[in-house]
Design a protein around this motif. Structure first.
Motif, PDB file in Angstrom:
ATOM      1  N   THR A 142     -78.559  83.178  74.910  1.00 18.68           N
ATOM      2  CA  THR A 142     -78.774  81.812  74.463  1.00 18.68           C
ATOM      3  C   THR A 142     -79.969  81.126  75.039  1.00 18.68           C
ATOM      4  OG1 THR A 142     -77.433  80.640  76.069  1.00 18.68           O
ATOM      5  CG2 THR A 142     -76.468  81.501  73.910  1.00 18.68           C
ATOM      6  N   VAL A 143     -80.253  81.013  76.482  1.00 14.16           N
ATOM      7  CA  VAL A 143     -81.535  80.306  76.983  1.00 14.16           C
ATOM      8  C   VAL A 143     -82.585  81.148  76.778  1.00 14.16           C
ATOM      9  CG1 VAL A 143     -82.351  79.787  79.284  1.00 14.16           C
ATOM     10  CG2 VAL A 143     -79.980  79.609  78.901  1.00 14.16           C
ATOM     11  N   ASN A 144     -82.794  82.349  76.516  1.00 12.58           N
ATOM     12  CA  ASN A 144     -83.706  83.145  76.127  1.00 12.58           C
ATOM     13  C   ASN A 144     -84.268  82.758  74.411  1.00 12.58           C
ATOM     14  OD1 ASN A 144     -85.005  84.427  78.281  1.00 12.58           O
ATOM     15  ND2 ASN A 144     -83.531  86.123  78.020  1.00 12.58           N
ATOM     16  N   ILE A 145     -83.240  82.718  73.767  1.00 18.35           N
ATOM     17  CA  ILE A 145     -83.349  82.419  72.515  1.00 18.35           C
ATOM     18  C   ILE A 145     -84.108  81.086  72.354  1.00 18.35           C
ATOM     19  CG2 ILE A 145     -82.602  82.015  70.189  1.00 18.35           C
ATOM     20  CD1 ILE A 145     -80.468  84.116  70.723  1.00 18.35           C
ATOM     21  N   VAL A 146     -83.398  79.992  72.933  1.00 20.49           N
ATOM     22  CA  VAL A 146     -83.844  78.664  72.864  1.00 20.49           C
ATOM     23  C   VAL A 146     -85.065  78.396  73.659  1.00 20.49           C
ATOM     24  CG1 VAL A 146     -83.598  76.236  73.364  1.00 20.49           C
ATOM     25  CG2 VAL A 146     -81.419  77.563  72.378  1.00 20.49           C
ATOM     26  N   GLY A 147     -85.368  79.027  74.656  1.00 25.10           N
ATOM     27  CA  GLY A 147     -86.740  78.807  75.406  1.00 25.10           C
ATOM     28  C   GLY A 147     -87.736  79.419  74.810  1.00 25.10           C
ATOM     29  N   ILE A 148     -87.645  80.313  74.201  1.00 19.52           N
ATOM     30  CA  ILE A 148     -88.674  81.218  73.363  1.00 19.52           C
ATOM     31  C   ILE A 148     -89.194  80.421  72.250  1.00 19.52           C
ATOM     32  CG2 ILE A 148     -89.380  83.341  72.029  1.00 19.52           C
ATOM     33  CD1 ILE A 148     -87.736  85.068  73.840  1.00 19.52           C
ATOM     34  N   LEU A 149     -87.980  79.705  71.372  1.00 22.63           N
ATOM     35  CA  LEU A 149     -88.410  79.101  70.206  1.00 22.63           C
ATOM     36  C   LEU A 149     -89.115  77.932  70.718  1.00 22.63           C
ATOM     37  CD1 LEU A 149     -84.894  79.233  68.460  1.00 22.63           C
ATOM     38  CD2 LEU A 149     -87.110  80.229  67.613  1.00 22.63           C
ATOM     39  N   LEU A 150     -88.803  77.136  71.777  1.00 27.88           N
ATOM     40  CA  LEU A 150     -89.271  75.924  72.259  1.00 27.88           C
ATOM     41  C   LEU A 150     -90.824  76.251  72.496  1.00 27.88           C
ATOM     42  CD1 LEU A 150     -86.849  74.327  74.721  1.00 27.88           C
ATOM     43  CD2 LEU A 150     -87.068  73.964  72.487  1.00 27.88           C
TER      44      LEU A 150
ATOM     45  N   THR B 224     -77.232  76.179  78.403  1.00 33.16           N
ATOM     46  CA  THR B 224     -78.434  76.621  77.672  1.00 33.16           C
ATOM     47  C   THR B 224     -79.455  75.537  77.431  1.00 33.16           C
ATOM     48  OG1 THR B 224     -76.999  77.874  76.309  1.00 33.16           O
ATOM     49  CG2 THR B 224     -79.110  77.513  75.179  1.00 33.16           C
ATOM     50  N   PHE B 225     -79.132  74.429  77.214  1.00 35.67           N
ATOM     51  CA  PHE B 225     -80.281  73.253  76.888  1.00 35.67           C
ATOM     52  C   PHE B 225     -80.473  72.766  78.073  1.00 35.67           C
ATOM     53  CE2 PHE B 225     -78.156  73.504  72.860  1.00 35.67           C
ATOM     54  CZ  PHE B 225     -79.328  73.858  72.211  1.00 35.67           C
ATOM     55  N   ALA B 226     -79.818  73.050  79.402  1.00 31.65           N
ATOM     56  CA  ALA B 226     -80.314  72.353  80.565  1.00 31.65           C
ATOM     57  C   ALA B 226     -81.364  73.418  81.353  1.00 31.65           C
ATOM     58  CB  ALA B 226     -79.029  72.311  81.560  1.00 31.65           C
ATOM     59  N   CYS B 227     -81.228  74.730  80.812  1.00 33.41           N
ATOM     60  CA  CYS B 227     -81.966  75.829  81.743  1.00 33.41           C
ATOM     61  C   CYS B 227     -83.154  76.392  81.133  1.00 33.41           C
ATOM     62  CB  CYS B 227     -81.123  77.080  82.223  1.00 33.41           C
ATOM     63  SG  CYS B 227     -79.555  76.353  83.273  1.00 33.41           S
ATOM     64  N   THR B 228     -83.849  75.670  80.149  1.00 34.69           N
ATOM     65  CA  THR B 228     -85.190  76.207  79.321  1.00 34.69           C
ATOM     66  C   THR B 228     -86.219  75.675  80.307  1.00 34.69           C
ATOM     67  OG1 THR B 228     -84.856  74.117  77.877  1.00 34.69           O
ATOM     68  CG2 THR B 228     -84.076  76.452  77.149  1.00 34.69           C
ATOM     69  N   SER B 229     -86.241  74.843  81.347  1.00 33.75           N
ATOM     70  CA  SER B 229     -87.618  74.511  81.950  1.00 33.75           C
ATOM     71  C   SER B 229     -88.361  75.660  82.314  1.00 33.75           C
ATOM     72  CB  SER B 229     -87.103  73.632  83.296  1.00 33.75           C
ATOM     73  OG  SER B 229     -86.434  72.536  82.671  1.00 33.75           O
ATOM     74  N   ASN B 230     -87.812  76.825  83.039  1.00 32.16           N
ATOM     75  CA  ASN B 230     -88.475  77.940  83.202  1.00 32.16           C
ATOM     76  C   ASN B 230     -89.368  78.432  82.136  1.00 32.16           C
ATOM     77  OD1 ASN B 230     -87.868  77.854  85.960  1.00 32.16           O
ATOM     78  ND2 ASN B 230     -86.015  78.909  85.765  1.00 32.16           N
ATOM     79  N   HIS B 231     -88.722  78.489  80.901  1.00 35.18           N
ATOM     80  CA  HIS B 231     -89.547  79.082  79.660  1.00 35.18           C
ATOM     81  C   HIS B 231     -90.682  78.144  79.521  1.00 35.18           C
ATOM     82  CE1 HIS B 231     -85.647  81.309  79.733  1.00 35.18           C
ATOM     83  NE2 HIS B 231     -86.317  82.020  78.766  1.00 35.18           N
ATOM     84  N   ILE B 232     -90.213  76.925  79.499  1.00 31.19           N
ATOM     85  CA  ILE B 232     -91.370  75.896  79.162  1.00 31.19           C
ATOM     86  C   ILE B 232     -92.570  75.903  80.039  1.00 31.19           C
ATOM     87  CG2 ILE B 232     -92.049  73.385  79.069  1.00 31.19           C
ATOM     88  CD1 ILE B 232     -90.616  73.915  76.645  1.00 31.19           C
ATOM     89  N   ILE B 233     -92.374  76.143  81.318  1.00 35.58           N
ATOM     90  CA  ILE B 233     -93.326  75.987  82.346  1.00 35.58           C
ATOM     91  C   ILE B 233     -94.121  77.474  82.382  1.00 35.58           C
ATOM     92  CG2 ILE B 233     -93.956  75.918  84.792  1.00 35.58           C
ATOM     93  CD1 ILE B 233     -91.481  73.891  84.953  1.00 35.58           C
ATOM     94  N   PHE B 234     -93.432  78.389  82.651  1.00 33.12           N
ATOM     95  CA  PHE B 234     -93.790  79.715  82.674  1.00 33.12           C
ATOM     96  C   PHE B 234     -94.375  80.589  81.354  1.00 33.12           C
ATOM     97  CE2 PHE B 234     -90.944  79.258  86.676  1.00 33.12           C
ATOM     98  CZ  PHE B 234     -92.037  78.906  87.417  1.00 33.12           C
ATOM     99  N   LEU B 235     -93.453  80.600  80.445  1.00 32.58           N
ATOM    100  CA  LEU B 235     -93.898  81.256  79.109  1.00 32.58           C
ATOM    101  C   LEU B 235     -95.024  80.294  78.601  1.00 32.58           C
ATOM    102  CD1 LEU B 235     -90.713  82.381  77.403  1.00 32.58           C
ATOM    103  CD2 LEU B 235     -92.358  83.815  78.209  1.00 32.58           C
TER     104      LEU B 235
END
Length: 573
Positions: A80-88, A159-170
């Motif tokens: 779930t975090v990868n799906i949401v993080g990639i979408l963001l 899921t929505f609390a742990c997307t920070s790494n995606h936003i920063i690194f991706l």
């Protein structure tokens, strides 16, 4: 060989030797000995080895269920975090979405609040008395008001609390893509979906793998969300460790669970390190062209994507907005889960700033966080200087020893301190730490050592060696050179690390709940107590005010780090 060793000792001097001895004491007394002692006490009792605790663990249905739940949550979060993080990241960096900059502000909201504050805010939005639940009751009067509990609620919040790494690194990974490869694929007739899957996604693999491992570890270590929203049917390892640790009968089970959690974390980090070393992620383009946002040509798909982007924005922003509004509301509005803009008042803020009792937890957290932030920067500054100047194998002990807390969950560190220093120990000069106000400060310092060491050590690479050599040739002492030449250069990094550490410790809960002094209760336990169903309405009112104040401080910290250019941009890690 002996001569060179003697020369090295003479060059270091008495002061340097004293500092090195102090660092070795910190590493052994705080990072190694407590954890080894706890593990030994589990399997070595009454003078002989015993595996009885393993049978005791497997006979505890609650403990086994918590282990299973932790792995279920961790595996689910990877998806779930990868799906949401990639979408963001796609919505803000790759696809041409209207208002992307505005959306990104909402997606980054988890950077200004998290942990126990975030979990409690979601509970007050979606919980039994939350605004969303009250709205749903109008359409489904017979619905279960406790619908937002258990596995689904915990997974949703995590899921929505742990997307920070995606936003920063991706985001950085997307911006590093060579747009010429995308153009070449277009010229060959590839569709937008095929370009993303065959060209863009492979470039993101190393970053995705790293954030996936971090996400899995976060799921294993989850404390706040399962504790606040898990209910009786979904508790993970850390909340159960916390409960077991409070009883002398089950404290050994808590210790074994913490050890298992630590082993899992070490294995995952080792796997990540191995894959990173074996990976071959090299761009063959010498001159990269900047990535350009892709337009969605299909009108229907464009509408769907825009709707999804703004729906995710609302999920991120609504809890923050309601927490802010509730902080200005009266107790009746909070109890009923309704809001009336005409009833907004500043009384709650006036009460907290004029009541010594109400402001006391905030003051205690501020003092502990600031003290730990300053002390850990001083400690790691000394260690970084030694490691940077002396490349011998001996100094490697300092570096790797001080990275130990990165491999251990917070509960394991807390239990190690509790079970080791509950009686006089020679290594601690026969002082008992349990029941004192210093044990939590020590734990705060321990958990921030690895991050601080890595950031400060990297900052020494930016110091021009010619400046130090010039100072030495003019007869300046090592201390004078450090204070007058080196320190001004690395000061922005030191202030940044100090600010980020202070910010993250303000609402710390995982360690705090096990170690805080009963007469010096900080914010984390106060906020958790206010989130309980049995909490008084006044406590719930204060919870919202505390949350807003924490968000303001976090925002100020981010502004100091990024807005004032005290960041780690362009640093070598």
């Amino acid at each position: 060989m002996k001569k060179s060793a003697a020369q090295r000792l003479l060059r270091i001097g008495p002061g340097g030797l004293l500092l090195r001895a102090g660092l070795l004491w910190v590493i052994f007394a705080l990072l190694i000995y407590p954890n080894l002692n706890m593990i030994t006490s589990i399997f070595y009792q009454d003078g002989h080895f015993t595996a009885e605790i393993i049978g005791k663990l497997f006979s505890s249905e609650r403990a086994i269920r918590s282990l299973v739940n932790s792995f279920i949550l961790a595996i689910s979060m990877v998806v779930t975090v990868n799906i949401v993080g990639i979408l963001l990241v796609l919505f803000t960096e790759y696809l041409d979405i209207k208002g992307a900059s505005f959306l990104k502000l909402g997606y980054l909201s988890t950077l200004i609040y998290g942990g126990i504050v975030l979990s409690t805010s979601y509970k007050f939005v979606y919980g039994s008395n939350g605004m969303v639940t009250n709205l749903l009751l109008r359409f489904v009067p017979d619905m279960n008001t406790q619908w937002f509990t258990g596995y689904g609620a915990v997974l949703f919040v995590m899921t929505f609390a742990c997307t920070s790494n995606h936003i920063i690194f991706l985001t950085n990974a997307i911006r590093g893509i060579d747009y010429q490869t995308v153009e070449a694929a277009k010229n060959m007739g590839a569709s937008s979906l095929k370009i993303f899957i065959r060209v863009v996604l492979p470039t993101l693999k190393p970053t995705l793998f790293a954030v996936t491992i971090l996400t899995f570890i976060t799921g294993l270590d989850a404390m706040s969300a399962p504790l606040v929203l898990g209910g009786p049917n979904f508790q993970t390892i850390n909340p159960v460790i916390m409960t077991f640790a409070k009883s002398s009968y089950s404290q050994d089970i808590a210790a074994l669970l913490a050890v298992i959690l630590g082993i899992a974390t070490v294995l995952l980090l080792a796997i990540m390190n191995k894959f990173e070393k074996n990976g071959n992620y090299i761009s063959i383009s010498k001159v990269k062209s900047k990535i350009q946002k892709q337009k969605i040509s299909n009108p229907t798909l464009n509408i769907i994507v825009h709707a999804l982007a703004y729906l995710l924005f609302l999920i991120y922003v609504v809890p923050i907005a309601l927490v802010i509004l509730y902080s200005f509301s009266n107790s009746q509005a909070i109890r009923s889960g309704s809001l009336n803009l005409n009833d907004l008042t500043m009384d709650n803020y006036f009460n907290i700033f004029t009541s010594a009792e109400a402001f006391r937890p905030f003051t205690i957290s501020m003092i502990y966080s600031l003290s730990a932030a300053i002390l850990v920067v001083i400690l790691t500054l000394i260690a970084s200087r030694i490691v940077h100047k002396d490349k011998s194998k001996v100094t490697m002990v300092y570096e790797y020893g001080m990275l130990i807390p990165w491999l251990l969950p917070g509960t394991l560190i807390a239990l190690g301190l509790m079970t080791t220093y509950d009686s006089p120990q020679f290594i601690m000069f026969n002082h008992v730490l349990i029941g004192t106000s210093t044990i939590m400060l020590i734990a705060y310092i321990i958990i921030k050592i690895p991050f601080s060491l890595r950031m400060i050590k990297s900052s020494f690479a930016s110091v021009d060696t010619s400046l130090e050599e010039a100072a030495r040739s003019m007869g300046a002492s090592p201390l004078y050179t450090m204070l007058k030449v080196i320190l001004p250069v690395i000061l922005p990094t030191l202030l940044s690390v100090m600010t980020l550490n202070f910010n993250s410790l303000l609402s710390e809960y995982d360690l705090t709940v096990l170690l805080y002094h009963p007469l010096m209760q900080p914010l984390g336990p106060v906020i958790k107590a206010a989130s309980d169903e049995s909490a008084s309405i006044n406590a719930q009112v204060m919870l919202f005010v505390y949350s807003v104040l924490l968000m303001l401080i976090s925002s100020l910290a981010l502004w100091l780090v990024y807005g004032k250019k005290l960041s780690f941009k362009n640093r070598k890690y």
